[in-house]
Scaffold this active site. Structure first.
Site, PDB file in Angstrom:
ATOM      1  N   GLU A 150       0.820  -1.224   0.000  1.00 16.61           N
ATOM      2  CA  GLU A 150       0.000   0.000   0.000  1.00 16.61           C
ATOM      3  C   GLU A 150       0.851   1.270   0.000  1.00 16.61           C
ATOM      4  O   GLU A 150       1.229   1.772   1.062  1.00 16.61           O
ATOM      5  CB  GLU A 150      -0.939   0.008   1.223  1.00 16.61           C
ATOM      6  N   LYS A 203      -2.382  -1.912  -3.260  1.00 22.23           N
ATOM      7  CA  LYS A 203      -3.427  -1.039  -2.693  1.00 22.23           C
ATOM      8  C   LYS A 203      -2.998   0.417  -2.856  1.00 22.23           C
ATOM      9  O   LYS A 203      -2.387   1.009  -1.954  1.00 22.23           O
ATOM     10  CB  LYS A 203      -3.651  -1.399  -1.213  1.00 22.23           C
TER      11      LYS A 203
HETATM   12  P1  13P Z   1      -9.178   4.450   3.965  1.00 24.53           P
HETATM   13  O1  13P Z   1     -10.005   3.730   2.923  1.00 24.53           O
HETATM   14  O2  13P Z   1      -9.984   5.087   5.030  1.00 24.53           O
HETATM   15  O3  13P Z   1      -8.157   5.355   3.329  1.00 24.53           O
HETATM   16  O4  13P Z   1      -8.365   3.330   4.740  1.00 24.53           O
HETATM   17  C1  13P Z   1      -7.731   2.344   4.027  1.00 24.53           C
HETATM   18  C2  13P Z   1      -6.555   1.882   4.736  1.00 24.53           C
HETATM   19  O5  13P Z   1      -6.368   0.715   4.959  1.00 24.53           O
HETATM   20  C3  13P Z   1      -5.563   2.863   5.156  1.00 24.53           C
HETATM   21  O6  13P Z   1      -4.374   2.224   5.413  1.00 24.53           O
END
Ligand code: 13P
Length: 342
Positions: free
Chosen positions: A177, A222
């Site tokens: 991510e 992500k």
């Molecule tokens: P949000 O969709 O609220 O951005 O959160 C996703 C997430 O896992 C942040 O690390």
């Protein structure tokens, strides 16, 4: 091992489903609870997460996996069933946040780096034994006229790749991510600036994943969508967001990656759904493109719950509705008229 990792990754992005990010750290859930005026106690955190995981309409139909915070991975529902078992009963996969949060990056004013590589292997072994089959590590990239620096991007990408490699070594699917923030102060950057920075970040992340021998077929990416800053005077339509986002992904994400599951990053519920729908309705892409939303799946549910037991059913209906809307968006079949169905 390789086949198993690939199967878990494929299952996480199966058709019409996405991932529930319920891994708010205790500090982050405090901010969410503050917004509805309830105390951040272990009891309240447990009650709220139980409400989510017992929402059959969402969990059985539109949620393939749930990312948990370490505390939640070991918690039990009121009747003594472990949360891991509740999630499995809904045919979803339990996962866990593996990073330790972001800290100041020395020598880089204004930039941060995610930490947690120390002791990661031992933590992951314990998480795996407790039922986690996938993990998440979030790298936060500051964006403004001058930032991020190339070395800031590299430090974050290197940590992401090191984490991903350890996960796969243990049979755990890493969610990778890298988040270019939409609300980094002053948050007035244009969508074009976000496209440029997201491009540099994804290029660097995939270079590092390659260097660390990460099996691309066994990860889920992500990323952020490509968006203007929340204070930019020119906000973008779903058609613009999808065009910029898909262009970047096609340039920098190899087709070996099975799935892309966006974070919502502070978008409103409807923005996050309509942008995802535009991406899936208008483009042919080599990956399954879905959601791994935290706020955009939970915000309305949390507000309706408000910490009151008598609101549980309505809060669950709201969560199930958002999950169904996002499920439709992954199929490119969402339009605003379906929002009325609740
Ligand atoms: P949000 O969709 O609220 O951005 O959160 C996703 C997430 O896992 C942040 O690390």
């Amino acid at each position: 091992m390789r086949k198993r990792i690939e199967e878990i990754a494929e299952t996480l992005v199966r058709s019409g489903q996405g991932i529930l990010a319920a891994d708010e750290s205790n500090n982050t859930i405090k901010k969410r609870f503050d917004s509805i005026g309830i105390e951040n106690t272990e009891y309240n955190r447990r009650s709220y997460r139980e409400l989510l995981f017992r929402t059959k309409g969402a969990m059985n139909d539109n949620i393939s996996g749930v990312i948990l915070f370490e505390e939640t991975l070991y918690q039990k529902a009121k009747d003594g069933t472990s949360f891991v078992d509740l999630i499995r009963e809904a045919n979803a996969i339990p996962g866990v946040k593996a990073d330790r949060g972001s800290f100041v990056l020395a020598g880089h004013p204004g930039e941060i780096v995610t930490e947690g590589l120390d002791g990661l292997r031992d933590r992951l072994i314990k998480y795996y034994e407790s039922g986690a089959q996938f993990a998440k590590w979030r790298a936060v990239i500051t964006i403004n006229d001058a930032l991020p620096s190339l070395s800031g991007i590299k430090a974050n990408a290197h940590a992401l790749a090191r984490y991903a490699s350890v996960c796969q070594d243990l049979g755990i699917v890493p969610i990778v991510e890298p988040e270019v923030k939409m609300d980094s102060e002053p948050a007035d950057h244009t969508i074009e600036r976000c496209e440029k920075v997201t491009s540099a970040v994804l290029k660097t992340v995939f270079d590092e994943l390659h260097d660390q021998q990460v099996l691309l077929e066994g990860i889920i990416l992500k990323p952020n969508m490509v968006l203007p800053g929340i204070k930019c005077c020119r906000q973008s339509t779903p058609d613009e967001v999808s065009a910029h986002t898909v262009r970047v992904l096609k340039r920098y994400v190899p087709s070996a990656v099975p799935g892309i599951a966006f974070l919502s990053g502070g978008q409103s519920d409807i923005q996050a759904t309509s942008n995802l729908a535009a991406i899936n309705a208008q483009y042919d892409m080599p990956w399954t493109v879905t959601y791994s939303y935290g706020r955009a799946l939970q915000a309305s549910c949390l507000k309706i719950w408000g910490g009151q037991i008598e609101n549980t059913l309505n809060a669950q209906k709201t969560f199930a509705h958002r999950a169904r809307m996002n499920g439709l968006a992954t199929l490119g079949k969402w339009d605003n008229s379906q929002e009325k169905s609740i």
